[in-house]
Motif scaffolding. Structure first.
Motif, PDB file in Angstrom:
ATOM      1  N   ALA A 261      61.986 106.095  10.675  1.00  0.00           N
ATOM      2  CA  ALA A 261      62.726 105.236  11.595  1.00  0.00           C
ATOM      3  C   ALA A 261      63.851 105.994  12.281  1.00  0.00           C
ATOM      4  CB  ALA A 261      63.293 104.034  10.850  1.00  0.00           C
TER       5      ALA A 261
ATOM      6  N   HIS B 280      67.147  92.255   8.068  1.00  0.00           N
ATOM      7  CA  HIS B 280      67.342  92.937   9.355  1.00  0.00           C
ATOM      8  C   HIS B 280      67.383  94.457   9.197  1.00  0.00           C
ATOM      9  CE1 HIS B 280      68.732  88.817  10.172  1.00  0.00           C
ATOM     10  NE2 HIS B 280      68.423  89.057  11.420  1.00  0.00           N
ATOM     11  N   ASP B 281      66.981  94.942   8.033  1.00  0.00           N
ATOM     12  CA  ASP B 281      67.049  96.371   7.742  1.00  0.00           C
ATOM     13  C   ASP B 281      65.661  96.994   7.870  1.00  0.00           C
ATOM     14  OD1 ASP B 281      67.447  98.913   6.778  1.00  0.00           O
ATOM     15  OD2 ASP B 281      68.390  98.298   4.895  1.00  0.00           O
ATOM     16  N   PRO B 282      65.479  97.980   8.758  1.00  0.00           N
ATOM     17  CA  PRO B 282      64.160  98.620   8.883  1.00  0.00           C
ATOM     18  C   PRO B 282      63.635  99.187   7.565  1.00  0.00           C
ATOM     19  CG  PRO B 282      65.604  99.288  10.682  1.00  0.00           C
ATOM     20  CD  PRO B 282      66.463  98.520   9.717  1.00  0.00           C
TER      21      PRO B 282
ATOM     22  N   LEU C 291      60.788  99.782  19.816  1.00  0.00           N
ATOM     23  CA  LEU C 291      61.410  98.472  19.877  1.00  0.00           C
ATOM     24  C   LEU C 291      62.179  98.357  21.193  1.00  0.00           C
ATOM     25  CD1 LEU C 291      62.842  98.408  16.225  1.00  0.00           C
ATOM     26  CD2 LEU C 291      60.495  97.960  17.014  1.00  0.00           C
TER      27      LEU C 291
ATOM     28  N   ARG D 228      66.162  96.276  19.876  1.00  0.00           N
ATOM     29  CA  ARG D 228      66.192  96.749  18.496  1.00  0.00           C
ATOM     30  C   ARG D 228      66.273  95.616  17.472  1.00  0.00           C
ATOM     31  NH1 ARG D 228      69.129 102.476  17.481  1.00  0.00           N
ATOM     32  NH2 ARG D 228      68.243 103.637  19.228  1.00  0.00           N
TER      33      ARG D 228
ATOM     34  N   VAL E  87      63.094  94.730  15.095  1.00  0.00           N
ATOM     35  CA  VAL E  87      63.100  94.872  13.637  1.00  0.00           C
ATOM     36  C   VAL E  87      62.696  93.554  12.988  1.00  0.00           C
ATOM     37  CG1 VAL E  87      64.559  95.216  11.602  1.00  0.00           C
ATOM     38  CG2 VAL E  87      64.762  96.764  13.552  1.00  0.00           C
ATOM     39  N   SER E  88      63.259  92.444  13.460  1.00  0.00           N
ATOM     40  CA  SER E  88      62.934  91.137  12.889  1.00  0.00           C
ATOM     41  C   SER E  88      61.446  90.839  13.044  1.00  0.00           C
ATOM     42  CB  SER E  88      63.755  90.047  13.572  1.00  0.00           C
ATOM     43  OG  SER E  88      65.139  90.214  13.302  1.00  0.00           O
TER      44      SER E  88
END
Length: 543
Positions: free
Chosen positions: A409, A437-439, A526, A529, A533-534
């Motif tokens: 990422a 919400h964290d990749p 994305l 962003r 991610v979501s």
């Protein structure tokens, strides 16, 4: 506290013991402790001859302590309580572990993400001291950080010479820059490779300035040092014998855990040490951090601390030295040179070529194979793929029985912390909102849908770590790269590129290296962003 290696499995203990006994009969422990560069064969000898200084660091680094004490006292007296480390790979991973374990704050910049860099520069600039650390002195990410901070200090009416401290090797380009600019400089031992430099100036300078007790760290390493010359009671020998012998027997996926350990984040440091040291010539040991065992035949689970069948116990300073020693031993067993990194330069060269060829034009990203909401998909996708779920499913199916999936990422590592939560949210609710919400959450979601290992790396941080294994190790990886649109870029003073442009070039350059090896690789871009991610996590959750 004693440093020990324990096996809960009789067969594993027997194999490690037999292998260690053979190495002892060959005189390897004493030879390694004495710095014998012939242990890895004639091809490796020239490199090994200038890379074994780490064996002496528990003693030689004590010479740094008075200087470090003076520097730490000076910045405290001046009210500079925000320590930023600009460094990559071996120049950043060890200080991050040292400071996390000591519970002292350190801001680590090992990224080219504009948002993450801007976040650091805008944080307490009036109280900031920056450690610029680069062994070669030419690391493009670190050079960019230095330039950005120099400009920020000048714009704020601050003399950069009062706030920047340089750590580098003697004779490097960075030393010359530091001398011309009047920066205080601490020179490291040139006979120590970056990933073996935890106990050198690269590990100690930023940690000491942040408030960690680095003298204690050296004491812990010095305590275990005599045992590393012994044929028996040698934890480094036993660990290295186990890692190497198990890898040769097919258990070459090393699952690193640190349950109940007093040390914070050591597996991330071990990941670079082992992946970059062993992943070459089509062989290697793949470290996997944060994964649950699946029982696959090629898994070897090692725990840092008192829990688990196969575990390594001991204080941080000793752990650093023991794992370095063990990696050198494993390298001998695997028949590779554990001190070079022959494939790391390839992605760097691709990055430079992309920037030069594009000039002021957009970088050559190509056209997306499909678009699913805020996610564009680039690369070869499965026949008939209609959406992101089909792409992710196809990647998981492409992982061979002996392979792995790597998620990479190129995003802001800390963006999830900006997720809004209600003022009455509990700690658990806040943590759950961050995870959503964290990749990095993607690793666990995909791992739950395959028995094969799934790794996660932040780009370009991982290029100085597992990036070597991806290209030089067994060619059985499948790669998922994630990039994101840049809405507010950061200029790199004196350079023709911005951080956002550099970040994208690094991603494309590495992808070119992977695709050139015929490996399955897809890039997800994305266009928004946060929304991307979501959406990505939601799709992975429903696979």
């Amino acid at each position: 506290m004693n440093t020990s290696v324990t096996f809960g499995d009789d067969a594993a203990a027997a194999l490690a013991g037999e292998t260690a006994a053979k190495l002892a009969a060959e005189g390897v422990p004493a030879a390694l402790a004495a710095g014998d560069p012939t242990l890895w064969g004639p091809d490796a000898e020239p490199e090994a001859a200038i890379r074994l200084g780490w064996l002496n660091l528990p003693k030689s680094s004590r010479e740094l302590l008075p200087r470090l004490g003076e520097l730490a006292a000076e910045i405290r007296e001046r009210g500079l309580d925000h320590v930023v480390l600009a460094g990559m790979g071996g120049s950043s991973l060890a200080p991050e572990v040292i400071c996390a374990t000591a519970d002292v704050p350190l801001t680590v910049l090992d990224t080219t993400d504009p948002d993450q860099v801007r976040r650091a520069v805008s944080d307490r600039l009036d109280r900031t001291v920056v450690v610029v650390a680069s062994k070669s002195g030419g690391t493009i990410e670190t050079d960019s950080h230095r330039r950005v901070y120099e400009q920020a200090f000048r714009d704020a009416g601050i003399d950069p010479a009062e706030r920047i401290i340089v750590v580098t090797d003697p004779g490097s380009p960075l030393e010359a820059v530091a001398k011309e600019a009047g920066y205080r400089t601490v020179l490291a031992d040139p006979n120590v490779g970056g990933r073996y430099s935890a106990l050198s100036a690269f590990g100690l300078v930023p940690s000491a300035l942040a408030g960690a007790d680095v003298a204690r760290l050296l004491d812990e390493a010095a305590e275990v040092l005599p045992s590393l010359a012994a044929n028996e009671g040698n934890p480094g020998l036993l660990l290295g014998a186990a890692l190497g012998a198990q890898a040769l027997a097919g258990r070459n996926k090393l699952l690193l855990q640190d349950t109940l350990s007093d040390i914070t984040g050591l597996p991330d440091w071990i990941e670079q040490l082992i992946a970059e040291s062993t992943g070459k010539q089509g062989t290697g040991i793949l470290p996997v951090v944060g994964a649950d065992p699946t029982g696959a035949d090629d898994e070897l689970v090692v725990n840092i601390g008192p829990e688990g069948a196969f575990r390594v116990e001991g204080p941080l300073g000793a752990q650093f030295l023991v794992w370095e020693y063990a990696t050198a031993i494993a390298g001998r067993l695997l028949g590779i040179n554990p001190f070079d990194q022959p494939n790391v330069a390839e992605s760097k060269e691709n990055t430079s070529r992309l920037l030069a060829e594009a000039g002021e034009d957009p970088l050559p990203t190509g056209s997306p194979a499909l678009v699913d909401g805020p996610v564009e998909v680039y690369g070869e996708v499965p026949d008939g793929a209609k959406n992101l779920a089909d792409v992710l499913t196809g990647l998981l199916r492409a992982v061979p029985d002996d392979g792995y999936l790597a998620v990479m990422a190129y995003l802001d590592r800390w963006a999830a912390l900006d997720t809004p939560t209600g003022k009455d949210a509990s700690l658990g609710q806040t943590a759950e909102a961050w995870r959503a919400h964290d990749p990095a959450t993607l690793r666990g979601l995909l791992a739950a849908r395959t028995r094969r290992p799934v790794t996660f790396g932040w780009g370009p941080r991982f290029l100085h770590s597992t990036g070597q294994y991806h290209k030089g190790g067994p060619q059985n990886g499948v790669f998922l790269q994630v990039t994101g649109a840049v809405t507010e870029d950061v200029a790199v003073p004196g350079k023709p590129y911005t951080l956002g442009r550099l970040q994208l070039a690094q991603a494309l350059g590495d992808l070119r290296a992977l695709v050139g090896r015929g490996r399955p690789a897809v890039r997800l871009h994305l266009t928004d962003r946060a929304a991307g991610v979501s959406h990505l996590l939601a799709v992975a959750q429903e696979l």
